[in-house]
Motif scaffolding. Structure first.
Motif, short mmCIF file in Angstrom:
data_model
loop_
_atom_site.label_atom_id
_atom_site.label_comp_id
_atom_site.label_asym_id
_atom_site.label_seq_id
_atom_site.Cartn_x
_atom_site.Cartn_y
_atom_site.Cartn_z
N GLN A 50 12.42 3.77 -5.52
CA GLN A 50 11.17 3.18 -5.08
C GLN A 50 11.18 1.67 -5.28
OE1 GLN A 50 8.83 4.68 -3.38
NE2 GLN A 50 7.82 2.69 -3.14
N ALA A 51 11.79 1.20 -6.36
CA ALA A 51 11.86 -0.24 -6.60
C ALA A 51 12.66 -0.93 -5.51
CB ALA A 51 12.47 -0.52 -7.97
N GLN A 52 13.77 -0.32 -5.08
CA GLN A 52 14.58 -0.91 -4.02
C GLN A 52 13.83 -0.93 -2.70
OE1 GLN A 52 17.92 1.81 -4.46
NE2 GLN A 52 19.19 0.22 -5.37
N ARG A 53 13.13 0.14 -2.41
CA ARG A 53 12.38 0.21 -1.16
C ARG A 53 11.25 -0.81 -1.14
NH1 ARG A 53 11.87 6.70 -0.37
NH2 ARG A 53 10.26 6.10 1.10
N THR A 54 10.56 -0.92 -2.26
CA THR A 54 9.46 -1.88 -2.33
C THR A 54 9.97 -3.31 -2.18
OG1 THR A 54 8.20 -0.39 -3.77
CG2 THR A 54 7.57 -2.72 -3.76
N ALA B 92 1.33 5.43 2.25
CA ALA B 92 0.31 5.69 1.23
C ALA B 92 -0.08 4.39 0.53
CB ALA B 92 0.82 6.71 0.21
N ALA B 93 0.91 3.60 0.15
CA ALA B 93 0.63 2.33 -0.53
C ALA B 93 -0.14 1.38 0.38
CB ALA B 93 1.93 1.68 -0.98
N GLN B 94 0.21 1.38 1.66
CA GLN B 94 -0.47 0.51 2.63
C GLN B 94 -1.93 0.92 2.80
OE1 GLN B 94 1.53 0.03 6.53
NE2 GLN B 94 -0.39 0.76 7.39
N ILE B 95 -2.19 2.23 2.90
CA ILE B 95 -3.56 2.72 3.03
C ILE B 95 -4.39 2.35 1.81
CG2 ILE B 95 -4.98 4.81 3.13
CD1 ILE B 95 -2.77 6.07 4.85
N ALA B 96 -3.81 2.58 0.62
CA ALA B 96 -4.53 2.27 -0.62
C ALA B 96 -4.86 0.79 -0.71
CB ALA B 96 -3.70 2.71 -1.82
N GLU B 97 -3.93 -0.05 -0.30
CA GLU B 97 -4.16 -1.49 -0.36
C GLU B 97 -5.30 -1.90 0.57
OE1 GLU B 97 -3.59 -5.16 -2.04
OE2 GLU B 97 -2.63 -3.26 -2.57
N ASN B 98 -5.33 -1.30 1.77
CA ASN B 98 -6.41 -1.62 2.70
C ASN B 98 -7.76 -1.15 2.18
OD1 ASN B 98 -4.81 -2.89 4.65
ND2 ASN B 98 -4.31 -0.97 5.67
N ILE B 99 -7.80 0.06 1.62
CA ILE B 99 -9.07 0.57 1.09
C ILE B 99 -9.56 -0.30 -0.05
CG2 ILE B 99 -10.16 2.53 -0.07
CD1 ILE B 99 -8.39 4.40 1.48
N LYS B 100 -8.65 -0.76 -0.91
CA LYS B 100 -9.06 -1.65 -2.00
C LYS B 100 -9.69 -2.92 -1.45
CE LYS B 100 -5.60 -0.10 -5.38
NZ LYS B 100 -4.37 -0.47 -6.11
N GLY B 101 -9.14 -3.42 -0.34
CA GLY B 101 -9.73 -4.62 0.27
C GLY B 101 -11.13 -4.38 0.79
N TYR B 102 -11.35 -3.22 1.43
CA TYR B 102 -12.69 -2.91 1.94
C TYR B 102 -13.68 -2.65 0.80
CZ TYR B 102 -9.87 -1.93 6.13
OH TYR B 102 -8.99 -2.01 7.17
N ALA B 103 -13.18 -2.14 -0.32
CA ALA B 103 -14.06 -1.73 -1.44
C ALA B 103 -14.12 -2.76 -2.56
CB ALA B 103 -13.57 -0.39 -2.00
N CYS C 123 -3.36 5.32 -6.15
CA CYS C 123 -2.33 5.77 -5.22
C CYS C 123 -1.20 6.41 -6.00
CB CYS C 123 -1.82 4.60 -4.38
SG CYS C 123 -0.59 5.04 -3.13
N VAL C 124 -0.79 7.61 -5.61
CA VAL C 124 0.30 8.31 -6.32
C VAL C 124 1.33 8.80 -5.31
CG1 VAL C 124 -1.15 9.01 -8.26
CG2 VAL C 124 -0.98 10.51 -6.29
N PHE C 125 2.58 8.63 -5.67
CA PHE C 125 3.68 9.12 -4.84
C PHE C 125 4.92 9.22 -5.71
CE2 PHE C 125 2.94 4.57 -3.85
CZ PHE C 125 4.03 4.02 -4.52
N GLY C 126 5.95 9.85 -5.19
CA GLY C 126 7.18 10.03 -5.95
C GLY C 126 7.99 8.76 -6.08
N GLY C 127 9.05 8.86 -6.86
CA GLY C 127 9.92 7.71 -7.07
C GLY C 127 9.55 6.87 -8.27
#
Length: 489
Positions: free
Chosen positions: A285-289, A88-99, A108-112
């Protein structure tokens, strides 16, 4: 840029593509974008790494930019559903680049992470929202989001959504979306169950298939070594250490079946002097990021993951994929090794097969129609393995690890998070909304559900399984409580 220019995409989008160095479209972009610009629904069959995000983002951004509308509170014009946080974070980052040259908001919203902050961001509404199913439904339940004004809906990685048990969540989302919308449905495979699910979202779609289903990357060299389970850790440490020394390994992904197994592999790699980190559903989420960013930047060359990351990690330069344990679902093998040989590069996939995993190997070779090349153990393996330092663990810790591993292997918890999240207010109810009551969990915890799956790590449900209410100030339908005034006499 001639192809994208000929399509008639908005000039600000073309400038963003030029900045990114996009010259030629990928096969799925060439087939999908013209149909989407016409407003058609789309059924796309494609693996990750084929350019799907641009395929659905570019025509959608063009449509939204051509018909500007003021943002409505607690709503979005485009919704993208993704199975995992990382994806989800990757998709949002790409869309921000195109837009980036358009006046369109992307969230972008997700758990954690705290739901309150996300709900407050949605008070004013957004144009494009990328979400995991669990957190999306929490925001809807908390009256922080409505889907009645959604014009474009994208369901990405539909087959993984099914594997993670999101079928009931997806059906609920389908009922909340307006009937008059454009829907895009993407999946790496298309069994009947996925096709039936797609019928609930799409109408008379254009079908786009850019590669045969369940095929492995053509540029991936695939090897297998037969050995006992107890020998796997030593072989992994020796091979990675040798490859790092002769610089044949750039970045390596190591896949395990269980979360605690991933942690144990990391401890032993670290003891052998190899910088490695783990990413799975029990990590915050912080550890994963942090782990994913260190892996992406190259400061940590080895990332150990459960199948939660098989489709959620898009990192260039992954030269090797190690299957420390073979997946008990053959399709998952395809997604694992698909993390390498991306963007035209070559890759190597090395699998370790214990005697009890040979049926899994047969299923993989039958599915992929590829016979993995056998590589024997090194001649001096036992002597070199004996020299490896072991991770220091107390007897109590070893016993605890054994119990956890046994639970994972039985599939009691798998990668879905513990039944009540280990206690505390961020727990969940029996692995979350994704698994209907009475349904058996996946064997060996294979169906990893740490992302958007309402696990303890995501903190999406309260300890009684009910959503914690958060009503942001100014959100629609949320009024101030009236003070009760007692009348005198």
């Amino acid at each position: 840029m001639s192809y994208f220019s000929d399509l008639g995409l908005a000039e600000p989008i073309l400038r963003a593509l030029e900045t990114k160095g996009y010259n030629d479209p990928t096969p799925i972009q060439r087939q999908a974008i013209p149909a989407l610009l016409e407003g058609r629904d789309l059924l796309g069959i494609a693996q990750t790494g084929t350019g799907k995000t641009a395929a659905f983002s570019l025509p959608s951004l063009h449509r939204l930019a051509a018909d500007p509308k003021p943002r409505k509170p607690a709503s979005c014009r485009m919704l993208v559903l993704s199975p995992t946080r990382e994806l989800a974070a990757q998709i949002a980052e790409n869309i921000k680049g195109y837009a980036k040259n358009l006046k369109l908001g992307v969230d972008c919203v997700f758990g954690g992470v705290p739901i309150g902050k996300q709900a407050r961001r949605l008070v004013q509404g957004t144009d494009i929202l990328v979400a995991t199913p669990g957190r999306l439904l929490d925001l809807i339940d908390n009256r922080a989001l409505t889907l009645g004004r959604t014009e474009i809906f994208v369901l990405d990685e539909a087959d993984q959504m099914m594997d993670l048990g999101f079928i009931h969540a997806l059906k609920r989302v389908a009922n909340l979306l307006p009937k008059n919308r454009q829907s895009l449905f993407f999946s790496a495979t298309m069994p009947k169950s996925i096709e039936d699910l797609g019928k609930q979202f799409i109408q008379n779609p254009v079908r786009v298939e850019v590669a045969p289903q369940s095929t492995t990357a053509e540029r991936v060299e695939q090897y297998v070594t037969f050995l006992n389970q107890a020998e796997k850790q030593a072989l992994l440490s020796l091979r990675i250490r040798a490859m790092l020394a002769d610089k044949t390994l750039d970045r390596a992904l190591v896949f395990t079946r269980t979360k605690h197994g991933a942690d144990r592999v990391v401890r032993n790699l670290n003891a052998a002097g190899i910088d490695a980190r783990a990413i799975h559903g029990n990590k915050t989420q912080a550890q994963r990021t942090a782990a994913l960013e260190a892996f992406r930047q190259g400061s940590c060359p080895v990332l150990v993951a459960t199948d939660i990351a098989a489709r959620g990690i898009d990192v260039s330069g992954v030269s090797h994929v190690f299957n420390f344990e073979l997946p008990n679902v053959a399709e998952q093998y395809v997604h694992r090794i698909g993390r390498t040989a991306r963007a035209g590069a070559d890759g190597i996939a090395i699998s370790f097969c214990a005697p009890d995993e040979k049926p899994y190997l047969r299923d993989i070779e039958k599915l992929t129609k590829v016979k993995l090349e056998q590589v024997p153990l090194p001649e001096n393996f036992l002597a070199e393995a004996a020299k490896l330092p072991s991770a220091k663990r107390t007897p109590e810790q070893l016993a605890q690890d054994a119990r956890r591993e046994e639970r994972d292997e039985r599939g009691r918890f798998g990668d879905r998070g513990e039944r009540r999240g280990g206690g505390g207010r961020d727990g969940n109810r029996d692995g979350g909304r994704g698994r209907p009551q009475g349904q058996k969990p996946a064997q060996g915890g294979q169906r990893s559900g740490g992302d958007g799956q309402r696990t303890a790590a995501e903190g999406e449900r309260g300890e009684a399984g009910k959503p914690r209410r958060f009503r942001p100030r100014g959100a629609p339908g949320v009024g101030a409580h009236r003070n009760k005034v007692r009348r005198a006499g």
